[in-house]
Motif scaffolding. Structure first.
Motif, PDB file in Angstrom:
ATOM      1  N   LEU A  67       8.093  -5.210  -1.856  1.00  0.00           N
ATOM      2  CA  LEU A  67       7.090  -5.631  -2.837  1.00  0.00           C
ATOM      3  C   LEU A  67       6.313  -4.413  -3.317  1.00  0.00           C
ATOM      4  O   LEU A  67       5.654  -3.732  -2.523  1.00  0.00           O
ATOM      5  CB  LEU A  67       6.146  -6.658  -2.215  1.00  0.00           C
ATOM      6  CG  LEU A  67       5.110  -7.281  -3.134  1.00  0.00           C
ATOM      7  CD1 LEU A  67       5.803  -8.108  -4.215  1.00  0.00           C
ATOM      8  CD2 LEU A  67       4.158  -8.144  -2.347  1.00  0.00           C
ATOM      9  N   LEU A  68       6.394  -4.116  -4.595  1.00  0.00           N
ATOM     10  CA  LEU A  68       5.687  -2.960  -5.139  1.00  0.00           C
ATOM     11  C   LEU A  68       4.285  -3.308  -5.585  1.00  0.00           C
ATOM     12  O   LEU A  68       3.324  -2.628  -5.242  1.00  0.00           O
ATOM     13  CB  LEU A  68       6.477  -2.366  -6.306  1.00  0.00           C
ATOM     14  CG  LEU A  68       7.819  -1.756  -5.964  1.00  0.00           C
ATOM     15  CD1 LEU A  68       8.518  -1.271  -7.215  1.00  0.00           C
ATOM     16  CD2 LEU A  68       7.643  -0.635  -4.972  1.00  0.00           C
ATOM     17  N   SER A  69       4.144  -4.338  -6.406  1.00  0.00           N
ATOM     18  CA  SER A  69       2.825  -4.738  -6.880  1.00  0.00           C
ATOM     19  C   SER A  69       2.871  -6.199  -7.286  1.00  0.00           C
ATOM     20  O   SER A  69       3.933  -6.770  -7.494  1.00  0.00           O
ATOM     21  CB  SER A  69       2.374  -3.883  -8.063  1.00  0.00           C
ATOM     22  OG  SER A  69       3.137  -4.179  -9.200  1.00  0.00           O
ATOM     23  N   LEU A  70       1.671  -6.764  -7.401  1.00  0.00           N
ATOM     24  CA  LEU A  70       1.557  -8.169  -7.779  1.00  0.00           C
ATOM     25  C   LEU A  70       0.157  -8.393  -8.309  1.00  0.00           C
ATOM     26  O   LEU A  70      -0.816  -8.050  -7.645  1.00  0.00           O
ATOM     27  CB  LEU A  70       1.820  -9.059  -6.553  1.00  0.00           C
ATOM     28  CG  LEU A  70       1.772 -10.565  -6.762  1.00  0.00           C
ATOM     29  CD1 LEU A  70       2.962 -11.005  -7.610  1.00  0.00           C
ATOM     30  CD2 LEU A  70       1.814 -11.276  -5.438  1.00  0.00           C
ATOM     31  N   GLY A  71       0.027  -8.924  -9.494  1.00  0.00           N
ATOM     32  CA  GLY A  71      -1.292  -9.166 -10.064  1.00  0.00           C
ATOM     33  C   GLY A  71      -1.842  -7.928 -10.758  1.00  0.00           C
ATOM     34  O   GLY A  71      -1.109  -7.045 -11.190  1.00  0.00           O
ATOM     35  N   THR A  72      -3.159  -7.842 -10.824  1.00  0.00           N
ATOM     36  CA  THR A  72      -3.844  -6.738 -11.475  1.00  0.00           C
ATOM     37  C   THR A  72      -4.357  -5.766 -10.429  1.00  0.00           C
ATOM     38  O   THR A  72      -5.094  -6.157  -9.528  1.00  0.00           O
ATOM     39  CB  THR A  72      -5.028  -7.258 -12.307  1.00  0.00           C
ATOM     40  OG1 THR A  72      -4.553  -8.218 -13.242  1.00  0.00           O
ATOM     41  CG2 THR A  72      -5.702  -6.132 -13.042  1.00  0.00           C
ATOM     42  N   CYS A  73      -3.994  -4.498 -10.545  1.00  0.00           N
ATOM     43  CA  CYS A  73      -4.463  -3.486  -9.602  1.00  0.00           C
ATOM     44  C   CYS A  73      -5.926  -3.179  -9.924  1.00  0.00           C
ATOM     45  O   CYS A  73      -6.261  -2.725 -11.019  1.00  0.00           O
ATOM     46  CB  CYS A  73      -3.628  -2.225  -9.700  1.00  0.00           C
ATOM     47  SG  CYS A  73      -4.113  -0.958  -8.533  1.00  0.00           S
ATOM     48  N   VAL A  74      -6.798  -3.426  -8.959  1.00  0.00           N
ATOM     49  CA  VAL A  74      -8.230  -3.205  -9.146  1.00  0.00           C
ATOM     50  C   VAL A  74      -8.597  -1.776  -8.764  1.00  0.00           C
ATOM     51  O   VAL A  74      -9.441  -1.161  -9.411  1.00  0.00           O
ATOM     52  CB  VAL A  74      -9.044  -4.226  -8.320  1.00  0.00           C
ATOM     53  CG1 VAL A  74     -10.522  -3.973  -8.442  1.00  0.00           C
ATOM     54  CG2 VAL A  74      -8.716  -5.630  -8.752  1.00  0.00           C
ATOM     55  N   GLY A  75      -7.979  -1.251  -7.741  1.00  0.00           N
ATOM     56  CA  GLY A  75      -8.289   0.104  -7.298  1.00  0.00           C
ATOM     57  C   GLY A  75      -7.580   0.415  -6.003  1.00  0.00           C
ATOM     58  O   GLY A  75      -6.665  -0.301  -5.593  1.00  0.00           O
ATOM     59  N   LYS A  76      -8.024   1.481  -5.345  1.00  0.00           N
ATOM     60  CA  LYS A  76      -7.390   1.851  -4.092  1.00  0.00           C
ATOM     61  C   LYS A  76      -8.429   2.389  -3.115  1.00  0.00           C
ATOM     62  O   LYS A  76      -9.492   2.868  -3.512  1.00  0.00           O
ATOM     63  CB  LYS A  76      -6.289   2.878  -4.307  1.00  0.00           C
ATOM     64  CG  LYS A  76      -6.774   4.250  -4.720  1.00  0.00           C
ATOM     65  CD  LYS A  76      -5.643   5.229  -4.880  1.00  0.00           C
ATOM     66  CE  LYS A  76      -5.250   5.765  -3.534  1.00  0.00           C
ATOM     67  NZ  LYS A  76      -4.298   6.856  -3.591  1.00  0.00           N
ATOM     68  N   PHE A  77      -8.093   2.291  -1.848  1.00  0.00           N
ATOM     69  CA  PHE A  77      -8.914   2.861  -0.800  1.00  0.00           C
ATOM     70  C   PHE A  77      -8.437   4.282  -0.530  1.00  0.00           C
ATOM     71  O   PHE A  77      -7.239   4.543  -0.422  1.00  0.00           O
ATOM     72  CB  PHE A  77      -8.812   2.033   0.490  1.00  0.00           C
ATOM     73  CG  PHE A  77      -9.625   0.782   0.438  1.00  0.00           C
ATOM     74  CD1 PHE A  77     -10.991   0.815   0.663  1.00  0.00           C
ATOM     75  CD2 PHE A  77      -9.034  -0.434   0.168  1.00  0.00           C
ATOM     76  CE1 PHE A  77     -11.738  -0.332   0.610  1.00  0.00           C
ATOM     77  CE2 PHE A  77      -9.782  -1.593   0.116  1.00  0.00           C
ATOM     78  CZ  PHE A  77     -11.141  -1.546   0.339  1.00  0.00           C
ATOM     79  N   THR A  78      -9.378   5.207  -0.414  1.00  0.00           N
ATOM     80  CA  THR A  78      -9.036   6.583  -0.096  1.00  0.00           C
ATOM     81  C   THR A  78      -8.831   6.714   1.410  1.00  0.00           C
ATOM     82  O   THR A  78      -9.069   5.769   2.166  1.00  0.00           O
ATOM     83  CB  THR A  78     -10.149   7.536  -0.555  1.00  0.00           C
ATOM     84  OG1 THR A  78     -11.349   7.216   0.140  1.00  0.00           O
ATOM     85  CG2 THR A  78     -10.372   7.438  -2.057  1.00  0.00           C
ATOM     86  N   LYS A  79      -8.416   7.874   1.840  1.00  0.00           N
ATOM     87  CA  LYS A  79      -8.204   8.106   3.266  1.00  0.00           C
ATOM     88  C   LYS A  79      -9.517   8.050   4.053  1.00  0.00           C
ATOM     89  O   LYS A  79      -9.510   7.771   5.237  1.00  0.00           O
ATOM     90  CB  LYS A  79      -7.519   9.447   3.491  1.00  0.00           C
ATOM     91  CG  LYS A  79      -6.104   9.469   2.994  1.00  0.00           C
ATOM     92  CD  LYS A  79      -5.460  10.817   3.229  1.00  0.00           C
ATOM     93  CE  LYS A  79      -4.039  10.825   2.699  1.00  0.00           C
ATOM     94  NZ  LYS A  79      -3.395  12.126   2.859  1.00  0.00           N
ATOM     95  N   THR A  80     -10.620   8.330   3.388  1.00  0.00           N
ATOM     96  CA  THR A  80     -11.917   8.301   4.066  1.00  0.00           C
ATOM     97  C   THR A  80     -12.536   6.910   4.075  1.00  0.00           C
ATOM     98  O   THR A  80     -13.621   6.730   4.604  1.00  0.00           O
ATOM     99  CB  THR A  80     -12.903   9.286   3.393  1.00  0.00           C
ATOM    100  OG1 THR A  80     -13.059   8.919   2.018  1.00  0.00           O
ATOM    101  CG2 THR A  80     -12.390  10.703   3.501  1.00  0.00           C
TER     102      THR A  80
END
Length: 148
Positions: A67-80
């Motif tokens: 599964l690559l993506s689904l829906g609307t990508c809101v954002g991402k969490f950084t490593k920190t």
């Protein structure tokens, strides 16, 4: 895809509340009486997606690596552990944004190419915008351009 943990949910909602204010709850509650219409947030490979709940339930039958993506990508969490909003989140947060700035047609292109919004290009703005508050920049035709 998996549901967000408590700390991830708190971080996400803190960032979204910076732009939406008290209307954050309207993102999750259904607009009609139909319970299948509500949306949920799901995470896949540190990216957060805004998905209709019926689609999220169907996606559980697909293996995570496939599964690559689904829906609307809101954002991402950084490593920190911080959360970064993506430009694709504009369609989700623009209707619920608390503070908005509308840019005239002659100021759209300079803004989209990286320039600042000068006072001569501002068509109108929301009342009582506090300093250092998240705003959504829209064209005069209510098309979201960016967030600031």
């Amino acid at each position: 895809m998996r549901p967000l943990t408590d700390t991830e949910t708190k971080t996400l909602f803190t960032k979204l509340a910076h732009y939406t204010g008290s209307s954050l709850s309207s993102l999750l509650t259904p607009s009609t009486a139909d319970s299948s219409d509500h949306h949920v947030f799901r995470i896949q490979n540190s990216r957060v997606y805004y998905v209709r709940s019926t689609l999220a339930n169907l996606a559980t039958s697909i293996a995570r690596p496939n599964l690559l993506s689904l829906g609307t990508c809101v954002g991402k969490f950084t490593k920190t552990g911080k959360f970064r909003l993506h430009i694709t989140a504009l369609d989700v947060i623009a209707p619920h944004a608390r503070y908005k700035v509308w840019v005239k047609a002659n100021g759209e292109m300079p803004f989209l190419y990286g320039g600042h919004v000068v006072k001569a290009h501002v068509g109108r703005w929301s009342e009582d915008v506090p300093e250092h508050q998240g705003v959504v920049v829209l064209s005069m035709g209510d098309v979201p351009l960016d967030r600031g």
